[in-house]
Design a protein around this motif. Sequence first.
Motif, PDB file in Angstrom:
ATOM      1  N   ALA A  57      -2.536  -6.617 -14.584  1.00  0.00           N
ATOM      2  CA  ALA A  57      -2.975  -7.316 -13.373  1.00  0.00           C
ATOM      3  C   ALA A  57      -2.010  -7.039 -12.214  1.00  0.00           C
ATOM      4  CB  ALA A  57      -3.085  -8.814 -13.631  1.00  0.00           C
ATOM      5  N   VAL A  58      -0.726  -7.064 -12.496  1.00  0.00           N
ATOM      6  CA  VAL A  58       0.272  -6.755 -11.464  1.00  0.00           C
ATOM      7  C   VAL A  58       0.075  -5.322 -10.992  1.00  0.00           C
ATOM      8  CG1 VAL A  58       2.740  -6.421 -11.021  1.00  0.00           C
ATOM      9  CG2 VAL A  58       1.964  -8.445 -12.267  1.00  0.00           C
ATOM     10  N   TRP A  59      -0.101  -4.413 -11.933  1.00  0.00           N
ATOM     11  CA  TRP A  59      -0.263  -2.997 -11.621  1.00  0.00           C
ATOM     12  C   TRP A  59      -1.489  -2.764 -10.738  1.00  0.00           C
ATOM     13  CZ3 TRP A  59      -3.836   0.852 -13.053  1.00  0.00           C
ATOM     14  CH2 TRP A  59      -3.395   2.168 -12.906  1.00  0.00           C
ATOM     15  N   ARG A  60      -2.610  -3.421 -11.085  1.00  0.00           N
ATOM     16  CA  ARG A  60      -3.835  -3.279 -10.289  1.00  0.00           C
ATOM     17  C   ARG A  60      -3.686  -3.910  -8.896  1.00  0.00           C
ATOM     18  NH1 ARG A  60      -6.171  -4.368 -15.271  1.00  0.00           N
ATOM     19  NH2 ARG A  60      -6.364  -6.552 -14.729  1.00  0.00           N
ATOM     20  N   GLY A  61      -2.887  -4.958  -8.791  1.00  0.00           N
ATOM     21  CA  GLY A  61      -2.720  -5.648  -7.519  1.00  0.00           C
ATOM     22  C   GLY A  61      -1.947  -4.864  -6.476  1.00  0.00           C
ATOM     23  N   ASP A  62      -1.275  -3.804  -6.885  1.00  0.00           N
ATOM     24  CA  ASP A  62      -0.488  -3.016  -5.945  1.00  0.00           C
ATOM     25  C   ASP A  62      -1.355  -2.440  -4.833  1.00  0.00           C
ATOM     26  OD1 ASP A  62       2.028  -1.741  -5.095  1.00  0.00           O
ATOM     27  OD2 ASP A  62       1.017   0.113  -5.669  1.00  0.00           O
ATOM     28  N   ALA A  63      -2.553  -2.016  -5.151  1.00  0.00           N
ATOM     29  CA  ALA A  63      -3.455  -1.452  -4.134  1.00  0.00           C
ATOM     30  C   ALA A  63      -3.813  -2.507  -3.080  1.00  0.00           C
ATOM     31  CB  ALA A  63      -4.717  -0.898  -4.788  1.00  0.00           C
ATOM     32  N   ASP A  64      -3.986  -3.751  -3.509  1.00  0.00           N
ATOM     33  CA  ASP A  64      -4.289  -4.826  -2.556  1.00  0.00           C
ATOM     34  C   ASP A  64      -3.116  -5.068  -1.615  1.00  0.00           C
ATOM     35  OD1 ASP A  64      -6.771  -5.187  -3.767  1.00  0.00           O
ATOM     36  OD2 ASP A  64      -6.032  -6.770  -5.093  1.00  0.00           O
ATOM     37  N   ILE A  65      -1.914  -5.049  -2.161  1.00  0.00           N
ATOM     38  CA  ILE A  65      -0.716  -5.246  -1.338  1.00  0.00           C
ATOM     39  C   ILE A  65      -0.575  -4.106  -0.339  1.00  0.00           C
ATOM     40  CG2 ILE A  65       1.817  -5.315  -1.380  1.00  0.00           C
ATOM     41  CD1 ILE A  65       1.545  -6.776  -4.100  1.00  0.00           C
ATOM     42  N   ASP A  66      -0.798  -2.875  -0.796  1.00  0.00           N
ATOM     43  CA  ASP A  66      -0.712  -1.731   0.106  1.00  0.00           C
ATOM     44  C   ASP A  66      -1.746  -1.829   1.231  1.00  0.00           C
ATOM     45  OD1 ASP A  66       1.325  -0.736  -1.469  1.00  0.00           O
ATOM     46  OD2 ASP A  66       0.066   0.754  -2.483  1.00  0.00           O
ATOM     47  N   ALA A  67      -2.958  -2.234   0.893  1.00  0.00           N
ATOM     48  CA  ALA A  67      -4.011  -2.367   1.906  1.00  0.00           C
ATOM     49  C   ALA A  67      -3.674  -3.473   2.907  1.00  0.00           C
ATOM     50  CB  ALA A  67      -5.350  -2.645   1.236  1.00  0.00           C
ATOM     51  N   LEU A  68      -3.137  -4.577   2.421  1.00  0.00           N
ATOM     52  CA  LEU A  68      -2.747  -5.670   3.317  1.00  0.00           C
ATOM     53  C   LEU A  68      -1.622  -5.229   4.241  1.00  0.00           C
ATOM     54  CD1 LEU A  68      -3.121  -8.594   4.170  1.00  0.00           C
ATOM     55  CD2 LEU A  68      -1.531  -9.247   2.347  1.00  0.00           C
ATOM     56  N   HIS A  69      -0.655  -4.505   3.700  1.00  0.00           N
ATOM     57  CA  HIS A  69       0.444  -3.991   4.519  1.00  0.00           C
ATOM     58  C   HIS A  69      -0.099  -3.107   5.645  1.00  0.00           C
ATOM     59  CE1 HIS A  69       3.277  -0.694   5.479  1.00  0.00           C
ATOM     60  NE2 HIS A  69       4.091  -1.722   5.686  1.00  0.00           N
ATOM     61  N   THR A  70      -0.994  -2.195   5.306  1.00  0.00           N
ATOM     62  CA  THR A  70      -1.567  -1.294   6.298  1.00  0.00           C
ATOM     63  C   THR A  70      -2.323  -2.060   7.374  1.00  0.00           C
ATOM     64  OG1 THR A  70      -1.731   0.487   4.679  1.00  0.00           O
ATOM     65  CG2 THR A  70      -3.143   0.660   6.625  1.00  0.00           C
ATOM     66  N   SER A  71      -3.093  -3.054   6.967  1.00  0.00           N
ATOM     67  CA  SER A  71      -3.868  -3.850   7.910  1.00  0.00           C
ATOM     68  C   SER A  71      -2.972  -4.630   8.873  1.00  0.00           C
ATOM     69  CB  SER A  71      -4.770  -4.815   7.144  1.00  0.00           C
ATOM     70  OG  SER A  71      -5.439  -5.679   8.030  1.00  0.00           O
ATOM     71  N   VAL A  72      -1.960  -5.300   8.331  1.00  0.00           N
ATOM     72  CA  VAL A  72      -1.057  -6.078   9.182  1.00  0.00           C
ATOM     73  C   VAL A  72      -0.264  -5.150  10.102  1.00  0.00           C
ATOM     74  CG1 VAL A  72       0.936  -7.643   9.194  1.00  0.00           C
ATOM     75  CG2 VAL A  72      -0.932  -8.016   7.573  1.00  0.00           C
ATOM     76  N   PHE A  73       0.184  -4.011   9.565  1.00  0.00           N
ATOM     77  CA  PHE A  73       0.915  -3.039  10.377  1.00  0.00           C
ATOM     78  C   PHE A  73       0.074  -2.603  11.573  1.00  0.00           C
ATOM     79  CE2 PHE A  73       2.231   1.202  11.578  1.00  0.00           C
ATOM     80  CZ  PHE A  73       3.613   1.119  11.606  1.00  0.00           C
ATOM     81  N   GLN A  74      -1.190  -2.277  11.334  1.00  0.00           N
ATOM     82  CA  GLN A  74      -2.077  -1.843  12.422  1.00  0.00           C
ATOM     83  C   GLN A  74      -2.302  -2.960  13.428  1.00  0.00           C
ATOM     84  OE1 GLN A  74      -5.471  -0.407  10.238  1.00  0.00           O
ATOM     85  NE2 GLN A  74      -4.569   1.618   9.931  1.00  0.00           N
ATOM     86  N   ASP A  75      -2.432  -4.188  12.953  1.00  0.00           N
ATOM     87  CA  ASP A  75      -2.603  -5.330  13.860  1.00  0.00           C
ATOM     88  C   ASP A  75      -1.369  -5.513  14.744  1.00  0.00           C
ATOM     89  OD1 ASP A  75      -5.119  -5.832  12.842  1.00  0.00           O
ATOM     90  OD2 ASP A  75      -4.479  -7.531  11.597  1.00  0.00           O
ATOM     91  N   LEU A  76      -0.192  -5.407  14.135  1.00  0.00           N
ATOM     92  CA  LEU A  76       1.037  -5.565  14.912  1.00  0.00           C
ATOM     93  C   LEU A  76       1.194  -4.444  15.925  1.00  0.00           C
ATOM     94  CD1 LEU A  76       3.485  -6.699  12.089  1.00  0.00           C
ATOM     95  CD2 LEU A  76       2.647  -8.098  14.002  1.00  0.00           C
TER      96      LEU A  76
END
Length: 78
Positions: A4-23
């Motif tokens: 579950a932790v391993w699969r969640g990495d993609a979600d964290i990466d996507a959230l990082h990209t989204s917030v980065f673009q917003d900032l």
Amino acid sequence: KAEAVWRGDADIDALHTSVFQDLLSDMLMESDHVIACTHLMFAIKNLERIGDHATNVAEMVYFAATGTRMAEREKGSE
């Protein structure tokens, strides 16, 4: 749990990209936000790295428990 932790990495990466673009967008629109947004960018990058480290630990735990390695993670462009 390790999977579950391993699969969640993609979600964290996507959230990082989204917030980065917003900032970045906010900094382009409001020049007086540059300093605050820059600090937030460093913070979100560090949180993303924590996710990467947690994923590495999950891979080690999985290997210790099963004796087999997890599949390779697909990494997008960073």
